[in-house]
Structures are given as C-alpha cells and as structure tokens.
Design a protein around this motif. Structure first.
Motif, PDB file in Angstrom:
ATOM      1  N   SER A 157      43.949  42.728  45.239  1.00 33.74           N
ATOM      2  CA  SER A 157      45.038  42.474  44.296  1.00 33.74           C
ATOM      3  C   SER A 157      45.363  40.981  44.227  1.00 33.74           C
ATOM      4  O   SER A 157      45.587  40.428  43.139  1.00 33.74           O
ATOM      5  CB  SER A 157      46.283  43.263  44.720  1.00 33.74           C
ATOM      6  OG  SER A 157      47.377  42.962  43.885  1.00 33.74           O
ATOM      7  N   VAL A 158      45.379  40.317  45.385  1.00 32.95           N
ATOM      8  CA  VAL A 158      45.638  38.872  45.415  1.00 32.95           C
ATOM      9  C   VAL A 158      44.527  38.126  44.685  1.00 32.95           C
ATOM     10  O   VAL A 158      44.789  37.190  43.916  1.00 32.95           O
ATOM     11  CB  VAL A 158      45.763  38.372  46.870  1.00 32.95           C
ATOM     12  CG1 VAL A 158      45.927  36.860  46.904  1.00 32.95           C
ATOM     13  CG2 VAL A 158      46.930  39.054  47.571  1.00 32.95           C
ATOM     14  N   ALA A 159      43.281  38.533  44.918  1.00 34.97           N
ATOM     15  CA  ALA A 159      42.149  37.885  44.257  1.00 34.97           C
ATOM     16  C   ALA A 159      42.249  38.047  42.736  1.00 34.97           C
ATOM     17  O   ALA A 159      42.001  37.097  41.977  1.00 34.97           O
ATOM     18  CB  ALA A 159      40.840  38.470  44.774  1.00 34.97           C
ATOM     19  N   PHE A 160      42.638  39.251  42.289  1.00 40.38           N
ATOM     20  CA  PHE A 160      42.784  39.502  40.851  1.00 40.38           C
ATOM     21  C   PHE A 160      43.877  38.605  40.262  1.00 40.38           C
ATOM     22  O   PHE A 160      43.697  38.011  39.186  1.00 40.38           O
ATOM     23  CB  PHE A 160      43.126  40.973  40.621  1.00 40.38           C
ATOM     24  CG  PHE A 160      43.331  41.333  39.172  1.00 40.38           C
ATOM     25  CD1 PHE A 160      42.243  41.623  38.357  1.00 40.38           C
ATOM     26  CD2 PHE A 160      44.606  41.374  38.620  1.00 40.38           C
ATOM     27  CE1 PHE A 160      42.432  41.931  37.018  1.00 40.38           C
ATOM     28  CE2 PHE A 160      44.803  41.689  37.289  1.00 40.38           C
ATOM     29  CZ  PHE A 160      43.704  41.979  36.482  1.00 40.38           C
ATOM     30  N   ASP A 161      45.010  38.511  40.957  1.00 41.69           N
ATOM     31  CA  ASP A 161      46.114  37.673  40.468  1.00 41.69           C
ATOM     32  C   ASP A 161      45.693  36.212  40.367  1.00 41.69           C
ATOM     33  O   ASP A 161      46.102  35.501  39.444  1.00 41.69           O
ATOM     34  CB  ASP A 161      47.325  37.805  41.394  1.00 41.69           C
ATOM     35  CG  ASP A 161      47.988  39.169  41.305  1.00 41.69           C
ATOM     36  OD1 ASP A 161      47.716  39.895  40.327  1.00 41.69           O
ATOM     37  OD2 ASP A 161      48.766  39.508  42.216  1.00 41.69           O
ATOM     38  N   ALA A 162      44.889  35.769  41.322  1.00 41.42           N
ATOM     39  CA  ALA A 162      44.428  34.375  41.296  1.00 41.42           C
ATOM     40  C   ALA A 162      43.522  34.129  40.089  1.00 41.42           C
ATOM     41  O   ALA A 162      43.651  33.109  39.395  1.00 41.42           O
ATOM     42  CB  ALA A 162      43.694  34.044  42.589  1.00 41.42           C
ATOM     43  N   VAL A 163      42.606  35.045  39.832  1.00 43.36           N
ATOM     44  CA  VAL A 163      41.694  34.900  38.694  1.00 43.36           C
ATOM     45  C   VAL A 163      42.478  34.930  37.383  1.00 43.36           C
ATOM     46  O   VAL A 163      42.213  34.154  36.449  1.00 43.36           O
ATOM     47  CB  VAL A 163      40.627  36.008  38.712  1.00 43.36           C
ATOM     48  CG1 VAL A 163      39.760  35.949  37.461  1.00 43.36           C
ATOM     49  CG2 VAL A 163      39.751  35.885  39.948  1.00 43.36           C
TER      50      VAL A 163
END
Length: 395
Positions: A265-271
């Motif tokens: 989820s954090v990776a998705f938010d960063a992208v």
C-alpha cells in the motif's frame, strides 16, 4: 531662671528647623537640585514619549536586539557523477585487493610453476569462482607462451584484458529512467505521465535503505525530480532514516505512520504521488528479507504487482554486500527468481578479496552491476565503470 530661658531658646530653634524641612518635603526644592536630578518617583514612571526605533520599552537609550530571522533550510547539492567516479576509483586503487596480490607475483620476473599456482590461489580466494579462475589462468599461461616472455608488464596487460573481458564492458549499465505508459485501469487522469519506478530489494544488513537515499542523491545530481517510498514498514527507524535522506536534498518521502502497515500500500501511494506531482523517478525501499523465507519473497512479488497498477516497474535493483562472496550469489539467484532483478548494486566494494563477486554475479544472473559503493559518505555511490574497476585493481 537662666536655665528656663536657655531651654525655651533651644525649643524655638528646633521648631524653626522643623518648618524648613516640612517645606522641602512639600516640593519646595532648591532650583539647583531639581535642574540636575529628577525625582525618584518620576524615574519610576514610564516615559510618555513614543518609543524610539530599536529601543526597549521603558529603557530609553538602550538598543533593542533585533529578532532573529527564521532559519531557512538549505538543501545540499550532491556531488556530480564525474567527480564521485574519480574519487571512488582513487579509493578502490588505494584499498588493495586481489589485483595487488597478483601484481606482486608478476613483479618477480621469470615465473615458476609455484608462482603460477600462487596467482591461481589468489584468484580462487577473490570469489571469482573455480570456473572463471581456470578460464582466466588458461588465458594467462597461453599468452605468456605466445609472447615468449615473463615480463611483468606484458603479463599485466594480458591480465587486464582477461579481467576486462570477464567484467564485460558491453553490458548496458544505465538505469531505465524512461517514463512508462500509464496502466490501462489506473485510477489517474488520462494523459498522466507516471514516473520511472525503481524497486530496491535485498537481504538484511546490505545497506538497502542507505543505498536508496544515496541513489536519490545521484538522481538529484542529474537534475531529476524524485519521490521515495518507505515500504520497509517493519523496521521503525527505516522510514525516519529515509526521510532524513530526503530532507537533505529536497526529496518527498511517502510513509505510513503505522508500524507494520501493508508495504504494498505504501509503495502504491508513492507511485501515485510521483505521478500526481509529475516527478521523474520514484524510488521504493523494501524491508530486508532472508532469501529462504518464501512468504517474504512472495510479498516482494505483491509489491511489484501493486506498483504495476499505476505503471510497470522499470528497474528492480538488488543490493548486495560485496564482502559476502559466494553467499551473495545464492541471495541474488533467489531474488532474481522472485521478482526479476534487472541490476545489481554492490556495497562495500572496497577492494578486498571479495572483488571477484562482480564477475560471478553478472555471469550467473546475466544482469549487470549498475552501481557500486565504496564508503559511508553521502556521495559514496557511483555508476559502475568496468574499465575503471579493472584499472583500479591493477593500479
């Protein structure tokens, strides 16, 4: 009788003195006193006149201290790529390594069989591996016979050519920083240009988070705008560490305030944030994991898939500690199978006997070493230069 008269005279004199002092107490002060010294009561009263600029209220004549201006954060300018490469070469050349050990043998002149065996042993202990060592030794011996000489400089030239061929300067070591196409079902406005995505993976203790911060500096030095994602949600200090790296060069960091949050989820938010901001690159740091833990390796696959809902991940960089030697090879193989590694970052490549890992890992995985680190400084990370590496070993 005389005594009574004297007493009355004294009383009269005392009364006169009392009247004079009373007048003084009622404000009848001689002019010379009032002209030079104001009343104590008046000294205690605040001045009715406006305050002069730079004076403290109620303290005429004293300069007031100007308020301190608010602190302005100054961003660091990372070292340029040519500058850091030159410095890394010098550090590698001065730190020793198997190249120096081999050259010390070659300098003896006419090489005996025991000298050749010593060279072979040195190569074997440098993590080149048996197969690569035998291949390099055969080339050295053959060329020595063809040249008909044991001249150290001639053999050194043959060794350089052999090592350079093994390191393979033809491999593409550039980072894929091209903007990918927006995923078909991405929940973003049409025409949005996603950032080039780089996913950092590796086992515990290789310096992955630090390398992520250093890579951000490399990209900023190339005038790229960067967003970092702190997807290592299991180590409390990881997000703080990444945020500190970001603050130094003005890079935004996407993180979760909840420890143990879903890293995907954090990776998705960063992208997503990188795409919204129009950033050039998004770097996503992940938690270190043991290569023999299937569940953790599957999680990496999930992170990659979730990031791909915005746009495909262009680079998956495996961070390896160069001093781990052949154990690092097993790590590399498992990570490559799990997420498809596209490049290697070798940390702690300080010219020790483990320098041969460069050759071995490239041969086994078929992917290039793209970045190397030789120290703990903020700018001690640079693109890998095959010729510079070999020349530094044989300097």
């Amino acid at each position: 009788m005389l005594i009574v008269i004297a007493v009355l005279a004294v009383l009269a004199l005392a009364g006169g003195l009392w009247l004079v002092s009373g007048r003084r107490r009622r404000g009848q002060v001689p002019p010379e006193v009032s002209a030079h010294k104001p009343l104590e009561r008046e000294e205690a009263l605040p001045s009715a006149s406006p305050e002069e600029p730079g004076e403290e209220p109620g303290a005429p004549g004293e300069a007031a201290e100007a308020p301190e201006p608010p602190a302005v954060a100054t961003l660091e300018r990372p070292e340029s790529i040519p500058g850091r490469m030159q410095r890394l070469r010098a550090r590698l050349a001065g730190s020793g390594g198997f190249g120096k050990a081999i050259l010390s043998v070659l300098s003896r002149g006419d090489l005996s069989e025991s000298d050749w065996e010593e060279i072979e042993d040195t190569l074997l202990t440098s993590d080149l591996g048996v197969e690569v060592t035998m291949e390099l030794m055969d080339g050295l011996r053959t060329q020595a016979k063809v040249l008909g000489t044991s001249d150290p400089e001639a053999i050194r030239g043959v060794l350089r050519s052999g090592l350079l061929e093994l390191v393979d300067p033809t491999m593409d070591r550039s980072l894929n920083l091209a903007r990918p196409a927006l995923a078909e079902n991405a929940d973003l406005p049409a025409g949005t240009e996603p950032a080039a995505a780089i996913l950092m993976v590796g086992v515990n203790g290789t310096g992955k988070t630090t390398t992520c911060g250093k890579l951000a500096r490399v990209l900023v030095a190339q005038d790229k705008t960067v967003v970092m994602g702190a997807a290592d949600t299991f180590r409390a200090a990881a997000a703080e560490q990444l945020a500190t790296w970001g603050e130094r060069v003005g890079v935004d960091v996407v993180r979760s305030e909840r420890e143990g949050a879903d890293p995907a989820s954090v990776a998705f938010d960063a992208v997503r944030k990188a795409a919204d901001q129009g950033a050039d690159v998004v770097l996503v740091d992940t938690a270190g994991r043991l290569q023999n833990k299937a569940g953790l390796m599957d999680e990496l696959g999930k992170i990659k898939r979730v990031m791909g809902k915005i746009a495909p991940v262009g680079e998956i960089l495996l961070v390896l500690d160069a001093t781990t030697g052949q154990n690092g090879m097993r790590q590399a193989q498992v990570f490559s199978e799990a997420v498809g590694v596209t490049g290697i970052v070798l940390t702690k490549l300080d010219g020790t006997a483990k320098g041969g890992i460069v050759v071995t890992v490239q041969r086994e995985l078929g992917v290039p070493v793209k970045l190397v680190g030789l120290g703990e400084g903020a700018d001690d990370l640079a693109p890998f230069d095959p010729e510079g590496f070999v020349d530094a070993l044989l300097a």
